[in-house]
Design an enzyme around this catalytic site. Sequence first.
Site, short mmCIF file in Angstrom:
data_model
loop_
_atom_site.label_atom_id
_atom_site.label_comp_id
_atom_site.label_asym_id
_atom_site.label_seq_id
_atom_site.Cartn_x
_atom_site.Cartn_y
_atom_site.Cartn_z
N ASN A 121 -13.13 -3.01 2.59
CA ASN A 121 -14.21 -2.03 2.56
C ASN A 121 -15.02 -2.18 1.27
O ASN A 121 -14.45 -2.23 0.18
CB ASN A 121 -13.63 -0.61 2.62
CG ASN A 121 -12.73 -0.41 3.83
OD1 ASN A 121 -13.03 -0.89 4.92
ND2 ASN A 121 -11.62 0.28 3.64
N ASP A 168 0.85 -1.19 0.00
CA ASP A 168 0.00 0.00 0.00
C ASP A 168 0.90 1.24 0.00
O ASP A 168 1.87 1.32 0.76
CB ASP A 168 -0.91 0.00 1.23
CG ASP A 168 -2.04 1.02 1.12
OD1 ASP A 168 -3.22 0.58 1.13
OD2 ASP A 168 -1.76 2.23 1.03
N HIS A 183 -10.44 -5.01 -2.95
CA HIS A 183 -9.10 -5.27 -2.42
C HIS A 183 -9.18 -5.53 -0.92
O HIS A 183 -10.05 -5.00 -0.23
CB HIS A 183 -8.16 -4.10 -2.70
CG HIS A 183 -8.67 -2.78 -2.21
ND1 HIS A 183 -9.60 -2.04 -2.90
CD2 HIS A 183 -8.41 -2.08 -1.08
CE1 HIS A 183 -9.88 -0.94 -2.23
NE2 HIS A 183 -9.18 -0.94 -1.12
N PHE A 184 -8.28 -6.34 -0.46
CA PHE A 184 -8.15 -6.65 0.97
C PHE A 184 -6.88 -5.99 1.48
O PHE A 184 -5.83 -6.08 0.85
CB PHE A 184 -8.03 -8.16 1.20
CG PHE A 184 -9.33 -8.89 1.02
CD1 PHE A 184 -9.83 -9.16 -0.25
CD2 PHE A 184 -10.04 -9.34 2.12
CE1 PHE A 184 -11.01 -9.84 -0.42
CE2 PHE A 184 -11.24 -10.02 1.96
CZ PHE A 184 -11.73 -10.27 0.70
P1 AMP Z 1 -9.80 1.68 0.49
O1 AMP Z 1 -10.14 2.87 1.34
O2 AMP Z 1 -10.12 0.37 1.16
O3 AMP Z 1 -10.39 1.79 -0.90
O4 AMP Z 1 -8.22 1.68 0.36
C1 AMP Z 1 -7.54 2.15 -0.75
C2 AMP Z 1 -6.06 1.98 -0.46
O5 AMP Z 1 -5.35 2.01 -1.68
C3 AMP Z 1 -5.46 3.08 0.43
O6 AMP Z 1 -4.88 2.48 1.59
C4 AMP Z 1 -4.40 3.72 -0.46
O7 AMP Z 1 -3.23 4.09 0.24
C5 AMP Z 1 -4.11 2.61 -1.46
N1 AMP Z 1 -3.64 3.07 -2.77
C6 AMP Z 1 -4.21 3.98 -3.59
N2 AMP Z 1 -3.49 4.11 -4.72
C7 AMP Z 1 -2.45 3.24 -4.62
C8 AMP Z 1 -1.36 2.90 -5.47
N3 AMP Z 1 -1.18 3.49 -6.66
N4 AMP Z 1 -0.47 1.97 -5.06
C9 AMP Z 1 -0.63 1.38 -3.85
N5 AMP Z 1 -1.66 1.63 -3.01
C10 AMP Z 1 -2.55 2.57 -3.38
#
Ligand code: AMP
Length: 139
Positions: free
Chosen positions: A85, A29, A98-99
């Site tokens: 989520n 992440d 995603h997890f």
């Molecule tokens: P959610 O709130 O469950 O949709 O989490 C989205 C997650 O994706 C967050 O923890 C972000 O930090 C992560 N994220 C967003 N863009 C990227 C990326 N390009 N590479 C890695 N993680 C990402």
Amino acid sequence: MDCIFCKIVAGQIPCHKLYEDARTLAFLDIGPVSRGHALVLPRAHAVMLDELGADDATAIGQALVKVGRAIVRAVGAEAWNVLQNNGEMAGQLVPHVHFHIVPRFNGDGFSYRWNPRKLSDDDAAALKDAIARELGSRQ
Ligand code: AMP
Ligand code: ZN
């Protein structure tokens, strides 16, 4: 499709890849809440968990165990959370299933609020009935 995780899957956007197989991908992440925080996702685009087919669901379950075990050992975590989520209201920012694998350490400062109430017998019965109907089964 304008989905950032589909672009990562397609190799159009870089990531710190940890694992991949025919159906899943795992990478770090970019905004970790703890050291080793990673994401595991199906390659195929789906927004919510309940949209996954059986094969992707199986593959994700296996990848979570495999990658989670490796991360926890690699970073020497005492414990770990798996968080997922579905929908904006639940905190989903990226609309591709995603997890989160979140290794936990003493004093890591990560927390979320859990606010338990009492389950009544009446509501338990109503819930069991409604959910059994959706599952197409009877308890
Ligand atoms: P959610 O709130 O469950 O949709 O989490 C989205 C997650 O994706 C967050 O923890 C972000 O930090 C992560 N994220 C967003 N863009 C990227 C990326 N390009 N590479 C890695 N993680 C990402
Ligand atoms: Zn996508």
